[in-house]
Each structure stands twice: as C-alpha cells, then as structure tokens.
Motif scaffolding. Structure first.
Motif, PDB file in Angstrom:
ATOM      1  N   ARG B 300      -4.564 -44.798 -43.252  1.00  0.00           N
ATOM      2  CA  ARG B 300      -3.245 -45.103 -42.716  1.00  0.00           C
ATOM      3  C   ARG B 300      -2.563 -43.892 -42.079  1.00  0.00           C
ATOM      4  O   ARG B 300      -1.774 -44.019 -41.150  1.00  0.00           O
ATOM      5  CB  ARG B 300      -2.361 -45.629 -43.855  1.00  0.00           C
ATOM      6  N   ASP B 301      -2.859 -42.719 -42.625  1.00  0.00           N
ATOM      7  CA  ASP B 301      -1.977 -41.591 -42.370  1.00  0.00           C
ATOM      8  C   ASP B 301      -2.769 -40.275 -42.437  1.00  0.00           C
ATOM      9  O   ASP B 301      -3.100 -39.790 -43.511  1.00  0.00           O
ATOM     10  CB  ASP B 301      -0.890 -41.639 -43.464  1.00  0.00           C
ATOM     11  N   THR B 303      -1.925 -37.348 -42.223  1.00  0.00           N
ATOM     12  CA  THR B 303      -1.287 -36.167 -42.832  1.00  0.00           C
ATOM     13  C   THR B 303      -1.801 -35.865 -44.234  1.00  0.00           C
ATOM     14  O   THR B 303      -1.571 -34.783 -44.754  1.00  0.00           O
ATOM     15  CB  THR B 303       0.249 -36.328 -42.915  1.00  0.00           C
ATOM     16  N   ARG B 376       2.692 -40.664 -51.423  1.00  0.00           N
ATOM     17  CA  ARG B 376       3.119 -41.383 -50.226  1.00  0.00           C
ATOM     18  C   ARG B 376       3.704 -42.719 -50.700  1.00  0.00           C
ATOM     19  O   ARG B 376       3.260 -43.264 -51.720  1.00  0.00           O
ATOM     20  CB  ARG B 376       1.928 -41.677 -49.291  1.00  0.00           C
TER      21      ARG B 376
END
Lengths: 391, 391
Positions: B300-301, B303, B376
C-alpha cells in the motif's frame, strides 16, 4: 549467565519540561531540603532560579551547600551532614555534575552518622540509613543519577574511594538535556568518554563469560555515544545528541548492561590515583590512559586481540580485518583518533601537567597492596609501565 | 526525544539458585499467600514442590488458585479475589506463564474491589490498591514479570482487554531459565515470537521519531532472540539460550526500550481478537499475522520500505539491498522463513483451524469502533484484508 539480582528503583523524569514535578516529589518526603551545587554554573544558566521558584511554589524550605568540588571532599560531605542534622533536613537535592550528586549521596548517608563520613567510605562504619536523594544532573557523564554508588576524595590522605549501597540510589532524578547545553567542549568530551569507560570497565572488556544480549546492548549504546559526542561538540544545543548522551550515561551504570557479568574495572582504578594526586578531570585521565592500557595488554597477551578487534568493528566502525591482532591495532588507532582528534582531548599526562615524579607511588596505590584484577591482571609494575606510556 | 517518565521498581532474582529467597521476600509482606498456577505443569517439573518447601520453611501459609486458563478469564480472577478477601491474603504469587502472572495481577487489584474485576478492566472502576505481586515465570514470553499491565479475557462478551497501572508491577520476580527447559517446542517458539512482537508493536516499528540509542538496543535484543530461539528448540536445556530469551522477554516491556517513544501496537490488537474468539495461542496468532501485515503495508505504502529493509539487515541478517523495497521484501521473506521453517510454526489461520466466518466482525472489534493507530493507520477494512491474507 551468572545469577544476579537486578533492581533499580530510581524514578526518572526525562525531558525539557519536567522540572515542574520537582516540588511535588520532594514534598512527598518532607518540607526541608538541602540543595548542593558546585561553582555557580547553575546560576549562570538560570537553573538555580528555576529550581528555587519550583521549590518555593511547593512550600519547600531550602538550605544550601554550595561549592562542592569537582572531586568532592569528605570535609564538604561532613559539613553537609552536620547541616542536615542541625536543621532536621528531610531530603537532599543535587544540582550539578556527578561530583555534586556523589557528594549528596554521601551527605544523605552521613546525616545518620555522628562521626566522620570517611568511616563510611572506608567501611569502618556501616551505612545504616540515608535521606531520600534527588538529582538534577547538568552533564552527561557519571551516571550517578541512576546508580547506587559515589566516589569521595580525602585530600589529607590523598585517597579517592568509592562507597555503594541501595540506600544511595536517588529516589528521583530529573534528566533535562537542555541543562547540558552550556557544558564546555572539554567537559562534554571528558564526560562522554567517562560514559564509554564505564561500559569498558564494568563489563564490555570482561574477563568472564560474555552474553550476547548484554554485549549487543552495550555496543549499541557505545555506538550512540561515538555518534552523538562529536555532534554535541559541534552544535552544543543539539537536543537529540544531548539527550542520547544523557540517557546513555544513566544506563552505563544502572545495573542492566552488566547483569550477570562481573565488574572488571581497570582504567578507573588507575585514573582515580591521577585525580586524587593531581585533581585531574576524571574523563581526561581515562582518555589518556585507556588506549595505552589497550596497547600494553595487546603487546603482552594476544588473547585480548579478538575483543579489541570486535570493539573496533562493532563500535568504532573499523573495517573487519582478517587477522585479530591487526584488527585490534586498528581499533586502538580509531579510539585514539576519536579521542585526540575528533574530541580534541590532550593525549599525554605531560600535556596535562603531570610528570613522572609519583608514578611508582600511584601505581602501588592503584593496586591497593595487591593487583588490579580487572579484564586482565595488572601488577603495580604493569600499572607504572602504563602510566609511563602516557607521558 | 519526547519527554517521558521511567521507573521500574520490580526486583529480579535471575538464575538457577535464587528460589531460596522467595520465602524471605514474601515474609516481609505477610504470612498468607495466594499461589496461582495453570494446568499442573509446575507439578510435573517439580517446581510446585520446591516452592511449597520454600514457603513452608519461611512459615508462609499457602492458599491455592489452580487452573488459570491460557487466556485468563475474568471469572477466575473474581474467584481469586474473593479468596483473598475471605482469607485475609497478604500477597499473590504467580507460578507459570504470562497468563498466570496476568491473572495474579488482576487478582491483586480486584482483592480491593468488591464488584466484578471486569469493571476494573473496562475502566468502569479505578484500581485503588493492589496486593504485592510475586512471579515465578515458567516461559520466556509476555514480560509480564517486569511490566505493569495484564490482559484478561471475558468469554461472555468475547473480549480480551488490557489493564495497566504501577500498582500491577510485580514486587519481586524470580527468573530461573531452568524452569523453561520443559516448555514444548511449540510454546517456546510462540513465546519467543511474542517477545519479538512486543518490540515491533511497542516501538521498533513506530510512527514517530526514532532514537538511535533505543533503536540500537532493540535491534540487538531482537538479534539475540533470533539467535537463541532455534538453539532452545534444538537443545531445550541450553542454559544460555534459555537465559537470553528469559531476560529479553522481561526487557521488551519494562519501559526502557520504549523510553521517549510512543507505543504503536498494530499486530497485538489484531491478534487479541483471534485469541478471544478462537482461544488461539497468542504467539502463533502473531506469527501468522505479522508477515502479512508487513506485506499489506508494503504493497500500500512505499514509505515503510526503509524500516522493513533496515529490520532485514540489522535483525534478520539479510544482505543490504540497493533498493529499499527489494530490501523490505527480503526482510519479510527472511521473517517468514524464520517463523515457518526454522521455528516450524504453522503459517495460516486455516491450518490453525480458523475459517473466514468471523473475520469481518473481528476486524471491526480490533479497531474498537475507529481505526488502529499504530505504525500505520489501519481501518476495519484493512484489518479484514490482512486477516484474509492469513487464510
């Protein structure tokens, strides 16, 4: 892992906005506090006024013991203890460096002893009780704010001796990194290496079985000190660097890192003689001694090479060497570069104003009539040789 | 570094010859103790007899609360608390795993509350006092022996909730690695991963600023667990491995490693629903969930990639990758290999006997009416997706 008992009851308020809890914490133990401090730097940085305001707000009456020496004297302790008894003091508060905290610990115990505190230090009389101890350290160094020992100097006998006991552990310590912003380059560097040396002496260079968990933790804290110290020298108000050094100092001696391992102090014993005889800054003495102690051991005894090489790679960032001895040499060089170049500390006793006049006498005293049984056994003759390597 | 307060007062006797201090420690607090234990394994390994002999020797009268469940029930706590009040018990002693210790903590607090302990767990009533708590853990896992919280299950409402407070911190814990020799392969593996997961959830994967000191310490303890766990599975009576795991467990939750960092639990919240609804072994639930949670976030991400890649290199021993995402994928694979091959844990909920019937309901409950605000943010929909990835 060897059997051990771990307990550290000190309550730590860490951070830049915690002093507001000082009054309430002391008030829980009474209404009269003896506040000890050193040469007045706490007035210069405004900390004295902040503390006074906080204590006044809480209705605590403050008695003062100013002028605590860098190597605190037993006579100063006696003066503080007499004041505690005369005024019915409920708690002692140290605001300053490790020396001030150490002095307060001794005062806290001596308040319950009518004689000379030196009797407690030398073990002639036992510590039976102690006033609750509060600490506001202003330098990252000794870890006294979270440990159970103190070191007191007797200038009459030229002795610098330690005293320890659970009663000497601070009840509450306030660790505010901003209180260390004004510490000079020199004192920051000395304090920082004192932290590292506590790890070396207490357990990292240990002549007993080592444990992965504690060993890895020590190396990671040492790496943090090696990284943070030059940052703090470069930018004295770098909060992260100052905070890391402050927390590292407390954890060097709070008993966790050495859990299950036997303390094996070598350099501290040798250094205490230097500061006892010449009033040398403790961290500087350690910085001059440590690399020479390593060189002496490495020359005499190849078995230290793997430990030193590991230190080089895991702490000082040296490249792994194929040969342990080569790695050990690289580690010592890296440590010297760090101390004498990066931190800018002077590298010899001669530069520090100490000549060879008393080396033999100090070496004998460092061994206390026998040998230093640390990482490796050192005879008075060995210690004298190490001192000479430092000239 | 964020401001924080650190204090951990628990006294730890660590080692194989420390139980001789149990009687004297309890005797300081009174003469009647309630001893809680689980299914009887402590009798099989001879620990029950050893403890009884020690308590008898010290003149302590023992009342018993046997049969504490793996996910301790609030009804069992109520039973123990009633016994404490009826018999005028002075202290509680937990002998067993984290569940037994958690149960005892709740009993200690509930002894001072006339109503249902569930009121204390849900915060309907405050914890006003607690009997002194003693712990003899028999597995390296929850760290309950040195922390201030406990988790209690209510089978009526199918809830598993935590309760915390300084009054719940054990006064004295006896950590004897030999008491964990007989722990099965499965429970050793589950307990070991629970330790790792405490680090992940409490601060290692934190959505806040991280600090070199704490971060390095966490990684070195995690490395010790990764190294020791397969050794303990291979050779259940390896003292060093068992001792390392035991000490690591205590330090995962004793507040040091997370000092200055905000707790950011993700997987624990998701797992508690599994054990609440299916009585799944907590560590197994975590082992199934964690890699899928990482995969979900990574997909998803981007980072999260640097954090996961760093974990791979510094903890799992992966080679450094040039690309963070590549490193993150390698880290997750290494973790899966460790859990499902080295430790031999089953890798799916399906294998653990859990189907998709209640995933949506559990996901909603795990988010407690909102979102999981951990490393998250996870919505109920996200959590359900992660559960599905585990089937």
């Amino acid at each position: 892992m060897n059997d051990f008992i771990f307990q550290n009851t000190t309550k730590v308020y860490f951070g830049k906005d915690q002093l507001c809890h000082l009054g309430e914490e002391i008030r829980q133990r009474g209404s009269k506090v003896l506040m000890a401090y050193g040469g007045g730097s706490i007035k210069r940085i405004g900390l004295y006024d902040k503390i006074m305001a906080e204590l006044n707000r809480a209705g605590v009456t403050v008695f003062e013991l100013p002028g605590v020496e860098p190597n605190p004297r037993h006579t100063t302790v006696n003066k503080g203890a007499a004041l505690c008894r005369a005024e019915g003091i409920d708690a002692v508060l140290a605001v300053g460096g490790g020396s001030t905290i150490d002095c307060c610990k001794a005062v806290a115990a001596a308040a319950f002893y009518e004689g000379d505190v030196w009797d407690l230090v030398t073990g002639k009389a036992p510590i039976t009780n102690a006033l609750p101890i509060f600490a506001v350290p202003t330098i990252a160094s000794t870890g006294s704010e979270m440990d159970k020992s103190c070191v007191i100097s007797n200038t009459d006998t030229e002795q610098k001796l330690g005293m320890a006991g659970n009663l000497l552990r601070p009840a509450v310590s306030f660790l505010d990194p901003t209180n260390t912003y004004s510490v000079s380059r020199f004192q920051t560097a000395c304090g920082g290496f004192d932290i590292m040396s506590h790890f070396f002496d207490c357990n990292y260079f240990a002549n007993t079985e080592k444990y992965d968990l504690q060993d890895g933790v020590i190396e990671s804290i040492l790496r943090t000190v090696v990284k943070s110290l030059p940052v703090a020298l470069e930018k004295p108000d770098d909060y992260q660097a100052r905070a890391s050094l402050m927390w590292a100092a407390s954890w060097a001696l709070n008993s966790f890192c050495g859990s299950g391992m036997k303390m094996a102090a070598s350099c501290h014993g040798m250094e205490h003689e230097l500061s006892a005889c010449y009033d040398l800054t403790h961290g500087l003495g350690l910085a001059i001694l440590t690399p020479r102690w390593m060189e002496f051991l490495l020359k005499r005894d190849d078995t230290v090479a793997p430990d030193f090489a590991k230190f080089g790679v895991n702490v000082m960032g040296c490249a792994p060497a194929s040969d342990a001895k080569e790695g050990a040499v690289a580690a010592i060089e890296a440590l010297k570069d760090f101390l004498y170049k990066d931190l800018g500390l002077c590298s010899t006793l001669t530069e520090a104003g100490i000549d060879d006049g008393r080396l033999s006498e100090m070496a004998r005293r460092a061994c206390k009539g026998g040998t230093i049984n640390g990482y490796r056994v050192l005879t008075p003759d060995d210690v004298e040789k190490i001192y000479r390597m430092c000239l």
